[in-house]
Design an enzyme around this catalytic site. Sequence first.
Site, mmCIF file in Angstrom:
data_model
loop_
_atom_site.group_PDB
_atom_site.id
_atom_site.type_symbol
_atom_site.label_atom_id
_atom_site.label_comp_id
_atom_site.label_asym_id
_atom_site.label_seq_id
_atom_site.Cartn_x
_atom_site.Cartn_y
_atom_site.Cartn_z
ATOM 1 C CB ILE A 613 -0.941 -0.020 1.217
ATOM 2 C CG1 ILE A 613 -1.851 -1.264 1.161
ATOM 3 C CG2 ILE A 613 -1.772 1.257 1.303
ATOM 4 C CD1 ILE A 613 -2.699 -1.399 -0.092
ATOM 5 C CE LYS A 617 -6.037 11.911 5.117
ATOM 6 N NZ LYS A 617 -5.402 13.188 5.502
ATOM 7 C CD GLN A 622 -9.486 4.090 -5.216
ATOM 8 O OE1 GLN A 622 -10.691 3.911 -5.247
ATOM 9 N NE2 GLN A 622 -8.804 4.352 -6.294
ATOM 10 C CE LYS A 684 -1.517 -8.967 -4.438
ATOM 11 N NZ LYS A 684 -1.581 -10.437 -4.191
ATOM 12 N N GLY A 685 -3.707 -4.258 -7.422
ATOM 13 C CA GLY A 685 -4.782 -3.288 -7.631
ATOM 14 C C GLY A 685 -5.642 -3.058 -6.405
ATOM 15 C CD GLU A 688 -11.570 -2.018 -11.663
ATOM 16 O OE1 GLU A 688 -12.655 -2.226 -12.211
ATOM 17 O OE2 GLU A 688 -10.481 -2.078 -12.241
HETATM 18 MO MO1 MOS Z 1 -12.454 0.833 -14.590
HETATM 19 S S1 MOS Z 1 -14.181 -0.154 -14.558
HETATM 20 O O1 MOS Z 1 -11.268 0.233 -13.719
HETATM 21 O O2 MOS Z 1 -12.221 1.824 -15.790
#
Ligand code: MOS
Length: 722
Positions: A613, A617, A622, A684-685, A688
């Site tokens: 990370i 913050k 997110q 990593k991501g 979403e």
């Molecule tokens: Mo997006 S749905 O990560 O553009």
Amino acid sequence: MTSRVDGPLKVTGRAKYGADHNLPGMVYGYVVLSTIANGEIEAMDMTGAKSSPGVVGVYSPFDPLELKPAMTPIFGETWVPLQNKEVAYYGQPIGLVVAETYEQARDAAMVVEVSYHRRPAVTSLEDGLASAEDAPESRGTPSSLSVLAPDVESIEDALEASPVVFEATYRTATQNHAAMEPHSAVAVWDAGQVTVYSGNQGANIQAMELASALGVEMSSVRAINPFVGGAFGGKGRTSTPAFLAAAAARTLDKPVKIVLSREQVFTATAGRAATVQKLTLGAKEDGSLTALRHDSWCSVPIDRSFVEPTSHGTSKEWYSTPNLSISQKMVPLNIPLTTFMRAPGEAPGSFALESAMDELALKLNMDPIELRLRNNSTAPPGNDLQWSSKHVDECYRIGASRFGWADRLPGGRTDGDWLVGMGMATAMFPALRFPASVEVTLRDDETAVVGTSGADPGTGLLTVLSLVGAESLDISPDRITPLLGDSALPPGGMSGGSTATASAGSAVMIAAAQVLDELLALASAPGAPFEGMEVTYAEGRVHGDALDMTFGEVLRAANRTSLSAIGSSAPGEELTKHSFSSFGAQFCEVRVHRLTCEARVSRMLGVFDAGRIINAKAARSQMIGGMIWGVSAALHEGMEIEENGRLANGDLAGYLLPVNADISEVDVHFVQYPDTLHNPVGAKGIGEIGMVGMAAAVANAIHNATGVRIRHIPITIEDLLE
Ligand code: MOS
């Protein structure tokens, strides 16, 4: 814990979003939308509009602007308005009126008379199911996939042989991104070059699409978006206002501004597909899965331009099973375009799979966490590449203890008139990255600039650039000026797919190493202060045997004001060695009122394994945002499409979104295992995964509280009234 570098500008209103740009001589466009869902435009009578006060231009498929379909290597074909007389959905952009003021343009647009040859429209997913078609490949996965154990002939056989089978069908609603900033653009031409100010998820990609649609070289287009008021996938592709403003500004030789009204955003931009998903799970009595079948249908627009890949997530990321079968079908409907929306595939897909897992756990009389632990995978089913790093078991464990999962009772508990229940679900989203280039510039005033075209649609990428830049240059972040959102900067890819930190961050590290090499070469060149010495760099300074100078001093000694290097990074060999994903566990407590049946999420916790990370913050923000959206998907959001294709709730009064009163305590925790097998930054991501699983956790908690299982979202009061 670093506050956003752009925070003060945003909260004081000084950040200029696309439509905040006002240019001398600027005129205003208002988009005309169709009022049928299927047919052909017979005629558009523009006489009234043309003679309205202040009108300077009126455009339609009969009097088109100079535009053609946009083609890019990234998105393929992107829909561009006014190309023909076909109408495929209610609220499709079919015209543009340009006038000296916004109000004049809007008034004139109201008197445009349109006549149509109407055709019957199919607007409901249920009505369209009979016409389902196989989906084309998506994200590298075929539309159907079957992985079977060596001695098994079919998924049906595998299910037949399973001691316990659970099967159910789930449904999810179509949604609009509803970003705070409506899609808008200001375009101005000067000497054959166009500048377009418009919120997007990658300035470079927007410039590419605009160049293609306008029929000009990419070098003739500059896309600028330093601030973006939310995107979530809905600003990945170039918007109708951007295409129309750029073309109208060229024709009129005046700057043009176009802003969609909130109601127009609901149909003139793309949203999320509705889905129907049938899950069949086969298991042994001990909970281990023997077969998993996930058949999905999703709405697609008539042009079939986007498929919501709900089944694919199941194949790529979820549980260990010897037998897996997925299928993905699409149902073409006369509905607004669909596109990426935060966790495309995984968000609605996880509602079905994680609800079904909860139902299977009940059938097996097993704790839902225990069922998931039993089926924890070391690699995606049918794939030999092991996860690079996976700590979802720790997420379940920490989550259970922080949330008080042990206090959960099989039938929930009551608190006065409230029925209280707990639910959980797994969260996953693939860790991806895209090619990105970043320029790092050392300046003679001891500061550095880190710039890439990209975009920060509220994700915190701008701050990430400054943090990774500072770390890579070994100086403090306040000495870094991060730049984003300008296609004149090196191509920075897209803020999409939860990729930006891994993509741009890796390129920052490469560019920084390169510029420091060049600095050392400059410092020790013939005639330079460190000539003939061994030189090293640390903390913003060059060190030699008998000498020590800041990088600014080295530059000044060489008569340089700055020194730059561009670094590029792209996914590569790692893809042949491992599978990559972020993981997490979502927990929530829901209270359902015994008499009114309103459902309130009273507590939630997400525990995530998302690699390193960078900014605790912003990362927490997110996740909170994603989790709240998960609650929203579960209890609030859904576009109501009338039979004639008109949206019944296409505004922020009728399209329900959670407000503060709907959301109480949100807790987020990260287990941090930097994943440097995926990229050098180790991140990593996180963009979403926050919403993945949350809707199922809510539905599972509602079942725990009430004993009522709802297999569709949003879940409304009516669903819970006995
Ligand atoms: Mo997006 S749905 O990560 O553009």
